[in-house]
Motif scaffolding. Structure first.
Motif, PDB file in Angstrom:
ATOM      1  N   MET A   1      39.731  50.647  31.344  1.00 46.98           N
ATOM      2  CA  MET A   1      38.605  50.849  32.262  1.00 46.98           C
ATOM      3  C   MET A   1      37.727  51.957  31.734  1.00 46.98           C
ATOM      4  N   ASN A   2      36.423  51.765  31.760  1.00 48.56           N
ATOM      5  CA  ASN A   2      35.494  52.786  31.308  1.00 48.56           C
ATOM      6  C   ASN A   2      35.302  53.813  32.404  1.00 48.56           C
ATOM      7  N   VAL A   3      35.366  55.076  32.058  1.00 46.36           N
ATOM      8  CA  VAL A   3      35.166  56.140  33.021  1.00 46.36           C
ATOM      9  C   VAL A   3      33.684  56.353  33.229  1.00 46.36           C
ATOM     10  N   PRO A   4      33.185  56.326  34.491  1.00 50.83           N
ATOM     11  CA  PRO A   4      31.760  56.536  34.726  1.00 50.83           C
ATOM     12  C   PRO A   4      31.330  57.910  34.238  1.00 50.83           C
ATOM     13  N   ASP A   5      30.204  57.949  33.558  1.00 53.78           N
ATOM     14  CA  ASP A   5      29.727  59.215  33.017  1.00 53.78           C
ATOM     15  C   ASP A   5      29.423  60.216  34.110  1.00 53.78           C
ATOM     16  N   ALA A   6      29.012  59.699  35.276  1.00 54.67           N
ATOM     17  CA  ALA A   6      28.600  60.604  36.344  1.00 54.67           C
ATOM     18  C   ALA A   6      29.782  61.193  37.088  1.00 54.67           C
TER      19      ALA A   6
ATOM     20  N   THR B   1      33.018  42.974  40.878  1.00 50.25           N
ATOM     21  CA  THR B   1      34.350  42.542  41.307  1.00 50.25           C
ATOM     22  C   THR B   1      34.945  41.547  40.329  1.00 50.25           C
ATOM     23  N   ALA B   2      34.161  40.558  39.938  1.00 46.65           N
ATOM     24  CA  ALA B   2      34.656  39.552  39.002  1.00 46.65           C
ATOM     25  C   ALA B   2      35.016  40.191  37.666  1.00 46.65           C
ATOM     26  N   GLY B   3      34.188  41.138  37.222  1.00 49.71           N
ATOM     27  CA  GLY B   3      34.479  41.811  35.964  1.00 49.71           C
ATOM     28  C   GLY B   3      35.720  42.678  36.041  1.00 49.71           C
ATOM     29  N   ALA B   4      35.915  43.347  37.176  1.00 50.32           N
ATOM     30  CA  ALA B   4      37.077  44.215  37.334  1.00 50.32           C
ATOM     31  C   ALA B   4      38.374  43.422  37.316  1.00 50.32           C
ATOM     32  N   LEU B   5      38.337  42.200  37.813  1.00 53.96           N
ATOM     33  CA  LEU B   5      39.548  41.389  37.865  1.00 53.96           C
ATOM     34  C   LEU B   5      39.991  40.926  36.481  1.00 53.96           C
TER      35      LEU B   5
ATOM     36  N   ASP C   1      40.481  42.971  34.192  1.00 56.45           N
ATOM     37  CA  ASP C   1      41.406  44.046  33.819  1.00 56.45           C
ATOM     38  C   ASP C   1      42.298  44.284  35.031  1.00 56.45           C
ATOM     39  N   ARG C   2      43.418  43.582  35.100  1.00 52.56           N
ATOM     40  CA  ARG C   2      44.229  43.557  36.305  1.00 52.56           C
ATOM     41  C   ARG C   2      44.969  44.861  36.567  1.00 52.56           C
TER      42      ARG C   2
ATOM     43  N   LEU D   1      43.797  38.301  42.900  1.00 53.92           N
ATOM     44  CA  LEU D   1      44.884  38.688  42.004  1.00 53.92           C
ATOM     45  C   LEU D   1      46.015  37.665  42.022  1.00 53.92           C
ATOM     46  N   LEU D   2      46.198  37.002  43.148  1.00 52.88           N
ATOM     47  CA  LEU D   2      47.281  36.025  43.273  1.00 52.88           C
ATOM     48  C   LEU D   2      46.903  34.653  42.738  1.00 52.88           C
ATOM     49  N   ALA D   3      45.615  34.415  42.553  1.00 48.34           N
ATOM     50  CA  ALA D   3      45.154  33.089  42.127  1.00 48.34           C
ATOM     51  C   ALA D   3      45.395  32.882  40.633  1.00 48.34           C
TER      52      ALA D   3
END
Length: 231
Positions: free
Chosen positions: A1-6, A142-146, A148-149, A208-210
């Motif tokens: 996961m990329n850490v937000p710069d802010a 949301t779709a992008g985050a999924l 990286d589970r 996550l279950l799908a």
């Protein structure tokens, strides 16, 4: 996961359970080299310590994704990070401290990403006319985050852990508050805000279950149902 710069919180503003409370320079070490938060001072240069800590937290997330929270030990995390076991034992007093830091760090980063999305300028056609495209932006996030589970699983692991350990609930509350802030871009109805928070969490858990998580377009359609324009 990329850490937000802010996302660079002031350690003085952090409660003891905050993941950055484990950062090497967040608190002065005790005389015996151990900090009150359970982490230890190894006398390393800050950049080296931070890099190792970040590698350990990322490794812990991969283990959580693969084996669950029960798979977290100093040895397994260090091996996953390709570091000596002493790197983990010097950074974290116990496997529980390492697990807690990994879980809370993951949730705090996701919380900050949502806050930044809520505060960001809307994109796309008609952006000046409302926040409708913010639902599209959240759907894409949301779709992008999924994909990286690990961080997503970590958040639900933290919720389970917080059910037994009230001192961790500040992190889950901040996540819920960030969701409420997003919902209020579209509605001031407290009931609809509450429904959105619970429904969104349910959507992520079901994803996550799908076998195949919903695409961004499916999430967007559901978000429009949860947060329709108020006429």
């Amino acid at each position: 996961m990329n850490v937000p710069d802010a996302y660079d919180p002031d350690p003085d503003d952090l409660d003891p359970g905050h993941p950055d409370a484990y950062a090497p320079d967040a608190y002065e070490p005790a005389a015996d080299g151990q900090r009150s938060d359970g982490s230890r001072s190894g006398g390393q240069h800050r950049s080296d310590g931070q890099l190792q800590r970040q590698a350990l937290l990322e490794a812990a997330l991969r283990i959580i994704e693969r084996d669950g929270a029960a798979g977290i030990t100093h040895r397994t995390v260090a091996q996953e990070a390709r570091l000596p076991t002493t790197a983990a034992t010097s950074a974290f007093e116990s496997p529980d401290a390492l697990l807690t830091a990994a879980l809370t760090n993951a949730m705090e980063l996701e919380t900050e990403r949502l806050r930044q999305l809520t505060a960001a300028l809307a994109d796309g056609p008609g952006a000046a006319g409302g926040h409708g495209d913010k639902r599209r932006m959240l759907a894409r996030l949301t779709a992008g985050a999924l994909a990286d589970r690990g961080p997503q699983l970590a958040e639900f692991e933290l919720c389970i852990l917080a059910a037994r350990r009230p001192e961790l609930r500040s992190h889950t509350r901040r996540w819920s508050e960030a969701l409420a802030g997003f919902a209020r871009l579209h509605t001031q109805d407290p009931m609809r805000v509450a429904l959105f928070i619970r429904a969104y969490e349910g959507l992520r858990l079901q994803a996550l279950l799908a076998d195949e998580p919903p695409a961004a377009e499916e999430f967007e359609a559901m978000l429009w149902e949860l947060l329709p324009d108020e006429g």
